[in-house]
Scaffold this motif. Structure first.
Motif, PDB file in Angstrom:
ATOM      1  N   TRP A  11     -47.781  -8.920  54.982  1.00 41.04           N
ATOM      2  CA  TRP A  11     -47.014 -10.150  55.140  1.00 41.04           C
ATOM      3  C   TRP A  11     -47.009 -10.622  56.591  1.00 41.04           C
ATOM      4  CZ3 TRP A  11     -43.058 -12.139  57.948  1.00 41.04           C
ATOM      5  CH2 TRP A  11     -42.661 -13.422  57.582  1.00 41.04           C
ATOM      6  N   PHE A  12     -46.679  -9.719  57.525  1.00 42.91           N
ATOM      7  CA  PHE A  12     -46.620 -10.117  58.937  1.00 42.91           C
ATOM      8  C   PHE A  12     -47.980 -10.609  59.427  1.00 42.91           C
ATOM      9  CE2 PHE A  12     -42.647  -7.600  59.134  1.00 42.91           C
ATOM     10  CZ  PHE A  12     -41.850  -8.515  59.792  1.00 42.91           C
ATOM     11  N   THR A  13     -49.036  -9.940  59.005  1.00 45.99           N
ATOM     12  CA  THR A  13     -50.385 -10.348  59.418  1.00 45.99           C
ATOM     13  C   THR A  13     -50.726 -11.720  58.847  1.00 45.99           C
ATOM     14  OG1 THR A  13     -51.048  -8.031  59.504  1.00 45.99           O
ATOM     15  CG2 THR A  13     -52.811  -9.656  59.428  1.00 45.99           C
ATOM     16  N   THR A  14     -50.429 -11.924  57.572  1.00 49.89           N
ATOM     17  CA  THR A  14     -50.712 -13.210  56.938  1.00 49.89           C
ATOM     18  C   THR A  14     -49.873 -14.323  57.550  1.00 49.89           C
ATOM     19  OG1 THR A  14     -51.232 -12.041  54.890  1.00 49.89           O
ATOM     20  CG2 THR A  14     -50.855 -14.400  54.709  1.00 49.89           C
ATOM     21  N   ALA A  15     -48.657 -13.992  57.967  1.00 51.97           N
ATOM     22  CA  ALA A  15     -47.767 -14.981  58.589  1.00 51.97           C
ATOM     23  C   ALA A  15     -48.073 -15.164  60.078  1.00 51.97           C
ATOM     24  CB  ALA A  15     -46.315 -14.568  58.407  1.00 51.97           C
ATOM     25  N   HIS A  16     -49.136 -14.516  60.550  1.00 53.45           N
ATOM     26  CA  HIS A  16     -49.564 -14.610  61.951  1.00 53.45           C
ATOM     27  C   HIS A  16     -48.496 -14.112  62.916  1.00 53.45           C
ATOM     28  CE1 HIS A  16     -52.985 -16.747  60.422  1.00 53.45           C
ATOM     29  NE2 HIS A  16     -52.193 -17.641  59.873  1.00 53.45           N
TER      30      HIS A  16
END
Length: 178
Positions: free
Chosen positions: A38-43
């Protein structure tokens, strides 16, 4: 894990997207792998302490729920968000340029999870104390519970797909009634 469809609208402030990681019975920060995804996808930089991230998300989610339902917010959630925001103190730094002019330097003094979670907590405080707090909404589509900031007065859904599903449901109800 790549086939997981995350509840990221892509149009909302990061703190709203963060609160939306608790979607009905689904917890998109429920495991370390999901949290990193999630954090990676949310940049955003992934939190090392996913339990702390989940705890902060739960507090923010309960504050947002209280806001959209006009209920009294849980005092424990307020205390938790304030404590997280205090962990990432920021202060403007006065920097003198070689030309002799002064400029404001970088504001962030915290790093790691304190900066990430403190930034999210600060964004929550800013959202709920700003005029935008009255624009925080929950999607009206049956089966959807995502938060969004209503930027247009007629907006009732978090995403066009929810609006489309609701229009289809109304159409089929009318057809069945005829």
């Amino acid at each position: 894990m790549d086939d997981v469809e995350l509840p990221i609208l892509g149009t909302e402030p990061l703190v709203v997207e963060f609160a939306n990681t608790l979607y009905g019975d689904e917890d998109f920060l429920g495991t370390t792998e999901l949290a990193v995804l999630w954090f990676t996808t949310a940049h955003a930089q992934p939190a090392r302490d996913t339990a702390a991230a989940r705890s902060l998300r739960d507090s923010i989610h309960s504050l947002f729920t209280a806001t959209v339902t006009a209920a009294a917010p849980p005092a424990t959630a307020i205390v938790h968000v304030n404590a997280a925001a205090a962990q990432a103190p920021t202060s403007p730094q006065l920097v003198r340029q070689p030309t002799g002019a002064f400029v404001a330097g970088p504001r962030g003094t915290a790093t790691g999870d304190a900066a990430l979670l403190g930034g999210l907590a600060t964004a929550c405080i800013e959202l709920l104390t700003d005029d935008r707090a009255r624009l925080l909404r929950r999607c009206e589509s049956p089966g959807c519970c995502l938060f969004f900031v209503q930027r247009h007065p007629r907006r009732r859904y978090c995403h066009e797909s929810c609006a489309h599903r609701d229009r289809q449901a109304r159409y089929y109800r009318r057809r069945a009634a005829s």
